[in-house]
Write an enzyme that holds these catalytic residues in place. Structure first.
Site, PDB file in Angstrom:
ATOM      1  N   GLY A 249      -2.579   7.004   1.421  1.00  0.00           N
ATOM      2  CA  GLY A 249      -2.370   7.871   0.259  1.00  0.00           C
ATOM      3  C   GLY A 249      -2.032   7.042  -0.963  1.00  0.00           C
ATOM      4  N   SER A 250      -1.248   7.638  -1.848  1.00  0.00           N
ATOM      5  CA  SER A 250      -0.978   6.989  -3.129  1.00  0.00           C
ATOM      6  C   SER A 250       0.040   5.866  -2.980  1.00  0.00           C
ATOM      7  CB  SER A 250      -0.425   8.016  -4.120  1.00  0.00           C
ATOM      8  OG  SER A 250       0.856   8.448  -3.680  1.00  0.00           O
TER       9      SER A 250
ATOM     10  N   GLU B  61      -1.910   2.101   3.769  1.00  0.00           N
ATOM     11  CA  GLU B  61      -3.235   1.983   3.166  1.00  0.00           C
ATOM     12  C   GLU B  61      -3.191   2.834   1.908  1.00  0.00           C
ATOM     13  OE1 GLU B  61      -6.490   2.149   1.904  1.00  0.00           O
ATOM     14  OE2 GLU B  61      -7.132   3.492   3.491  1.00  0.00           O
TER      15      GLU B  61
ATOM     16  N   GLY C   2       3.498   5.506  -0.769  1.00  0.00           N
ATOM     17  CA  GLY C   2       3.737   4.337   0.093  1.00  0.00           C
ATOM     18  C   GLY C   2       5.008   3.603  -0.276  1.00  0.00           C
TER      19      GLY C   2
HETATM   20  C1  UN1 Z   1     -10.554   5.919   2.140  1.00  0.00           C
HETATM   21  O1  UN1 Z   1     -11.079   6.173   1.057  1.00  0.00           O
HETATM   22  O2  UN1 Z   1      -9.371   6.247   2.384  1.00  0.00           O
HETATM   23  O3  UN1 Z   1     -14.931   2.041   3.031  1.00  0.00           O
HETATM   24  C2  UN1 Z   1     -11.291   5.300   3.269  1.00  0.00           C
HETATM   25  C3  UN1 Z   1     -15.085   3.255   2.805  1.00  0.00           C
HETATM   26  C4  UN1 Z   1     -14.887   4.204   3.946  1.00  0.00           C
HETATM   27  C5  UN1 Z   1     -13.451   4.494   4.155  1.00  0.00           C
HETATM   28  C6  UN1 Z   1     -12.694   4.884   2.934  1.00  0.00           C
HETATM   29  N1  UN1 Z   1     -15.457   3.629   5.135  1.00  0.00           N
HETATM   30  O4  UN1 Z   1     -15.406   3.675   1.703  1.00  0.00           O
END
Ligand code: UN1
Length: 498
Positions: free
Chosen positions: A232-233, A254, A237
């Site tokens: 998320g944002s 992430e 995080g």
């Molecule tokens: C995301 O935007 O959280 O690489 C994941 C990509 C995708 C996954 C994105 N396979 O754009």
């Protein structure tokens, strides 16, 4: 009423309370698809306790057998691909091909995890002591909390769940409040796999909770949830990471990206244009890997901008269920407003905006024309991630400057260079090049395959999910020394005679 058929296929069409609960609204036309009962906060400790109980049983099941469950999950996903992809389109507004692509990403990670279930390799290590053997083993760690965002409502869960399950861990999933239906559909698909698996899978291996941030917080704060994966944002995080660590848990973060492409004079411009348009406007700019910054050599800027303007002028924006549409809606009215605010801010910093206007593509939907913004410099607005199809275009003179610009933002997820110059290409992916977790040459920053570790540095949070050895984040490492001799030598030559 095409949407009812899809809801029915996942048993989601049963009437739900009209008051309370979480409405799932389609960004396509603003229609309420269904209302999903929320999980009471008071349920969370019980769910976590059940997850711990599931862990005690699941960790004893051999990893290749655990892989069998994920193999079945992959099979069920293959069967449900059209329906689940269609539901992603309905609930998030992705075009059909991207909805299907997201489900394919789930199938791919299941296949990967099945192979992994026979390859959770440890090490044997040479001991300095005679008659001693050392080894490193990877053990299941416990319940994994998974908090996901609206933009990849199903794939990101599967990256975490497929790995966690083969690694011997149960999962508790808190999806975005904006996407409860796709989450419940995944639970249903998982249950289908479970029903075919046999009775050595414990109950409560995978649980879904529907509701707001407070549910996520109880996962964040529970000592019984040793791994907490949050997507998320950066703002979220920054709260989650320290809180998980304060109770000695392991966060896998992430977070935001602010992904750039450097376009060098030697670049194949037609190929670059295709890569730029897909990565900047695909998914309506709502991927964490979306292209947001274009750093173009000044000698080719006008040529490239002209090509981009003409490509943008003919972009089909509209109902994502139509085969010809390439750009669907933004997730909601707040996202539209944030896009307009960013464009206004860019204008006030000297930017020239092309496109970007709010469109009435389908009444009730939240559509905008993708925007190109010619910027005089990498300003504060450019440094912030706006989850919308806005591409800021800036220029550079020499390649070192371009790399500095690429790295001069707080986020560090994805990056790329278009060049036919080998020196530039290799420099970009070298230790002195891009500081991102993903660095590509002659492809865009988005659309990563599941085989690589996915994640990034700096404000992106440092976590890695999906392929490579990201599985190690879902296990605990144990170093064991076994003495099979009849003496007790000490390491480092220490003498301690008693
Ligand atoms: C995301 O935007 O959280 O690489 C994941 C990509 C995708 C996954 C994105 N396979 O754009």
């Amino acid at each position: 009423m095409q949407h009812l058929a899809i809801l029915k296929s996942f048993d989601l069409a049963t009437p739900v309370p009209t008051e309370g609960g979480f409405p799932s609204r389609s960004p396509i036309d603003g229609i309420e698809l269904a209302r999903v009962p929320g999980t009471p906060l008071s349920e969370m400790p019980k769910m976590i306790a059940r997850s711990r109980k599931a862990f005690q049983a699941w960790r004893r099941v051999p990893a290749p057998r655990r892989g069998e469950l994920v193999r079945l999950l992959g099979e069920e996903l293959r069967r449900a691909k059209a329906d689940l992809g269609g539901l992603v389109t309905l609930e998030v507004g992705k075009i059909v091909s991207e909805g299907l692509g997201e489900v394919q990403e789930m199938i791919d990670i299941c296949d990967f995890a099945v192979g992994l279930s026979r390859q959770l390799y440890g090490l044997t290590i040479a001991s300095e002591r005679p008659g001693h053997a050392m080894r490193e083993t990877w053990h299941p760690i416990g319940p994994c909390g998974v908090i996901t965002a609206f933009n990849f409502p199903v794939a990101v869960w599967s990256w975490n769940a497929a790995l966690a399950l083969v690694c011997g861990n149960p999962v508790i999933w808190k999806p975005s409040e904006k996407t409860p239906l796709t989450a419940l559909a995944c639970q249903e698909i998982f249950n289908r796999a479970l029903a075919r698996f046999g009775d050595d899978a414990p109950a409560d291996l995978v649980q879904v909770v529907i509701g707001g941030a407070e549910l996520g917080e109880s996962l964040v704060d529970s000592k019984d949830v040793p791994v907490l994966s949050a997507t998320g944002s950066t703002r979220m995080g920054a709260i989650v990471g320290p809180r998980v660590m304060a109770r000695w848990g392991r966060p896998i973060l992430e977070l935001g990206g602010n992904n750039a492409m450097i376009v060098a004079p030697s670049a194949d411009l037609d190929m670059a244009v295709r890569a730029i348009v897909f990565s900047a406007v695909g998914t309506a700019g709502q991927r964490c890997t979306s292209l947001r910054r274009l750093i173009v050599h000044r000698d080719i800027k006008e040529a490239l901008l002209a090509k981009l303007k003409s490509a943008y002028a003919s972009l089909p924006v509209g109902d994502p269920r139509e085969a010809s549409t390439l750009v669907g809606p933004l997730i909601d009215a707040d996202a539209l407003a944030a896009m307009q605010a960013a464009l206004d801010a860019a204008r006030s910093e000297g930017g020239t905006v092309y496109g970007g206007e709010v469109l009435e593509a389908v009444s009730g939907g939240t559509y905008a024309a993708p925007a190109l913004v010619d910027m005089p410099a990498q300003t504060r607005t450019v440094e912030a991630e706006t989850f919308a199809p806005i591409l800021y275009v800036m220029t550079y003179s020499d390649f070192a400057e371009a790399i500095d610009m690429q790295n001069a933002v707080p986020q560090g997820l994805s990056s790329c260079v278009f060049t036919l110059n080998l020196r530039e290409a290799e420099l970009f992916i070298s230790a002195e090049g891009s500081d991102c977790g993903l660095a590509n040459v002659n492809i865009g920053p988005s659309g990563a395959e599941i085989g690589g570790a996915f994640g990034g540095e700096k404000e992106t949070g440092g976590g890695r999910e999906s392929g490579s050895d990201a599985w190690k984040g879902y296990m605990r490492r144990q170093t064991s020394t076994v003495n099979y001799s009849d003496a007790l030598p000490l390491a480092q030559g220490v003498r301690f005679d008693v």
